[in-house]
Design an enzyme around this catalytic site. Structure first.
Site, PDB file in Angstrom:
ATOM      1  N   ASP A   1      -2.735  -3.257  -0.580  1.00 40.39           N
ATOM      2  CA  ASP A   1      -3.178  -2.446   0.338  1.00 40.39           C
ATOM      3  C   ASP A   1      -4.639  -1.786   0.080  1.00 40.39           C
ATOM      4  O   ASP A   1      -4.976  -1.255  -0.980  1.00 40.39           O
ATOM      5  CB  ASP A   1      -1.903  -0.755   0.248  1.00 40.39           C
ATOM      6  CG  ASP A   1      -1.644  -0.450   1.548  1.00 40.39           C
ATOM      7  OD1 ASP A   1      -1.852  -1.109   2.330  1.00 40.39           O
ATOM      8  OD2 ASP A   1      -1.210   0.754   1.529  1.00 40.39           O
TER       9      ASP A   1
ATOM     10  N   ASP B   1       7.262  -5.224   6.620  1.00 42.82           N
ATOM     11  CA  ASP B   1       7.241  -4.418   5.803  1.00 42.82           C
ATOM     12  C   ASP B   1       8.384  -4.436   4.765  1.00 42.82           C
ATOM     13  O   ASP B   1       9.221  -5.008   4.920  1.00 42.82           O
ATOM     14  CB  ASP B   1       6.791  -3.037   6.286  1.00 42.82           C
ATOM     15  CG  ASP B   1       5.819  -2.385   5.568  1.00 42.82           C
ATOM     16  OD1 ASP B   1       5.352  -2.459   4.288  1.00 42.82           O
ATOM     17  OD2 ASP B   1       5.300  -1.466   5.961  1.00 42.82           O
TER      18      ASP B   1
END
Ligand SMILES: *[C@@H]1O[C@H](CO)[C@@H](O)[C@H](O)[C@H]1NC(C)=O
Ligand SMILES: *[C@@H]1O[C@H](CO)[C@@H](O)[C@H](O)[C@H]1NC(C)=O
Ligand SMILES: *[C@@H]1O[C@H](CO)[C@@H](O)[C@H](O)[C@H]1NC(C)=O
Length: 538
Positions: free
Chosen positions: A215, A155
């Protein structure tokens, strides 16, 4: 990718990526399970173990869903006395090595999650301060390998410093290359899943690097899919064995999408060669969820050895999209998405994938559709799709176009529209819209006029991470000879303002015979893309 609840309400979205490591894994898109879309950062060891067992008991693992991946919330907050990575013993009481062994003993593969920054992402506004791997890449890669990790999702929080939770312009490609090299040095084949959020256009990173994504949620909505599909338009060519565009984890089985939308989502992700990472609670899946996830024809589309993504072929604005791409056996996969909000009869023109005829199989139902000539019409649910495998395609004659450069001095630029030099060979007209107009004069309507196909080359670098009126696209309104303006929704051509999309097609009527036609491009309340040239079919 982990985002705080604040982000979700802002509707921001991020982008993970698969990163080529040339280590023999990731030659086809990864398939597995990750808790994030269902459990966010609060997943317990019990839930990880249950998901692993469900992949077996539901028959998903035999279809290819092999990876059981950790997401945020499993990590410790301090390193141990020798600087090693730690786990939260209340979340993972038996420890990561034991969990990894449990997963492996089921015949599955085990994935871990870390972050390229100072701390990892969380769901509490950046206050959790889970361990990140910045500056510890070699040691952490060795720890992950020693635990038997087969996959690392990496991430992008706290990328800049220990106070800047989320930064949309961090200098981070070196974070990813450092971890890529550290993983390679372990000699263990580990899939490297770059969750970079797409902020620095990682699909274009040099030297056999990446693909990209965005996302999807939670929460998910149909608008999120439209945004991600537009974002994919300029990067489909980067997908190939070892590096795939990651459109984010699946929302199949979760609230927020209708059954038809979930089916479209799954088929499009599969055909785009995105990883297929289930991200729902598998302890009580519906029959509908399992029917979508277990469709062997759609899975085969995803796992096709050629590894090429479908690419954008044509948008009929507010009506349907046509995407298609090649498969290893020489056939063509086509995905046609119904943008209409209701069930309707949808006609797919074979010419939009450059065929005049082909033999088709419906990959959702498995039904042989037979030989198609010119077109195929089917009833499609609201936001549903047609997914076809086309074999024995006969090429359609390619249209020819007369091109008109937007910046030509014979055109009329009004209301602020202006030229912009992109390169020594390309000048575009920008500031079209919000009062600015581009009118192309002296357009040849041929001997008969009537309806013509336009082929538009443009630049649109207006990319976003949240949903807007036209997410990752811009609207142009095009009128012929002053007639009614037709809305044309044009996806981004890149995440910068220097890369063209070539050949956006739209059919417009109202041409007259002869060379006195005009084409006017406008947008009453927003900016349109920058235009390089418009071709008009001969
Ligand atoms: C610290 O953590 C690393 C990685 O898990 C491990 O290899 C090492 O043995 C640990 N050191 C101590 C002192 O516990
Ligand atoms: C962290 O980075 C942000 C964004 O670049 C900057 O505004 C802030 O001053 C930095 N803080 C520290 C402590 O360096
Ligand atoms: C579908 O409905 C939404 C919400 O009302 C609307 O914004 C959108 O324009 C509609 N789409 C089409 C293609 O009609």
């Amino acid at each position: 990718m982990m985002i705080s609840s604040l982000w979700i309400f802002l509707g921001l979205s991020l982008t993970p990526v698969a990163f080529a490591l040339n280590n023999g894994v990731g030659l086809t898109p990864a398939m597995g399970w990750n808790p994030y879309n269902a459990f966010l950062c609060t997943t317990t060891e019990t839930q990880y173990r249950a998901a692993a067992q469900s992949l077996i008991s539901l028959g998903l693992s035999t279809l290819g869903y092999k990876y059981v991946n950790l997401d945020c919330g499993w990590q410790g907050k301090t390193r141990n006395s020798t600087g090693g990575f730690t786990w939260d013993t209340s979340t993972i009481p038996s420890g990561i090595p034991a969990l990894s062994t449990f997963v492996h003993n089921l015949g599955l593969k085990f994935g871990v999650y870390s972050d390229g920054g100072v701390f990892a992402c969380d769901f509490v506004g950046g206050t959790a301060h889970y361990l990140g791997s910045l500056g510890h890449e070699t040691s952490d890669a060795n720890s992950f390998a020693s635990w038997g990790a087969d996959y690392l999702k990496y991430d992008n929080c706290y990328a800049v410093n220990s106070t800047d939770f989320v930064d949309f312009n961090p200098p981070i490609s070196t974070h990813y290359t450092a971890m890529r090299d550290a993983l390679a040095a372990t000699k263990r084949p580990i899939v490297f899943s770059i969750c970079e959020w797409g902020v620095q256009d990682p699909a274009r990173w040099p030297a056999s690097t990446v693909g990209n994504s965005n996302d999807i949620g939670p929460p998910v909505s149909w608008d999120n899919l439209f945004r991600i599909i537009n974002q994919l338009v300029p990067i489909t060519q980067f997908a190939g064995p070892g590096a795939f565009n990651d459109l984010d984890m699946l929302e199949v089985g979760n609230a927020g999408l209708t059954a038809a939308e979930q089916q479209t989502h799954f088929a499009f992700w599969a055909a785009a060669k995105s990883p297929l990472i289930i991200s729902t609670d598998l302890t009580s899946p519906s029959t509908q969820t399992l029917n979508i996830l277990k469709n062997t024809r759609i899975i085969a589309l995803n796992q096709d050895s050629l590894g090429k993504s479908i690419s954008f072929k044509r948008r009929y604005t507010n009506d349907h999209d046509v995407w298609a791409g090649p498969l290893a056996d020489g056939s063509t996969a086509a995905v046609i998405i119904n943008w209409q909000n209701s069930s309707r009869s949808l006609t797919f023109n074979l010419a939009d994938v450059s065929f005049s005829s082909a033999t088709a199989t419906d990959l959702i139902t498995g039904t042989s559709v037979g030989k198609l000539t010119t077109s195929y019409t089917a009833t499609v649910a609201a936001h549903g799709s047609i997914v076809l495998k086309l074999s024995g395609g006969v090429a359609a004659p390619a249209p020819t176009f007369t091109f008109y450069n937007a910046a030509a001095s014979t055109n009329t630029l009004a209301g602020g529209a202006n030229t912009r030099t992109v390169s020594s060979s390309v000048t575009v007209v920008g500031f079209v819209g919000n009062g600015g107009t581009l009118t192309i004069n002296n357009v040849d309507g041929g001997a008969a006029g009537g309806t013509k196909t336009l082929s538009i080359d443009y630049i649109n670098g207006d990319f976003v991470f949240g949903n807007t009126d036209c997410s990752n696209c811009r609207n142009a309104f095009i009128s012929v000879n002053g007639g009614a303006a037709v809305q044309v929704q044009m996806p981004i051509s890149a995440q910068s303002w220097d890369i063209l999309f070539s050949g956006y097609l739209v059919s417009l009527s109202g041409f007259k015979a002869g060379k006195t036609n005009t084409i006017t491009v406008s947008n009453p309340n927003a900016f349109a893309p920058d235009f390089y040239r418009i071709g008009v079919s001969v």
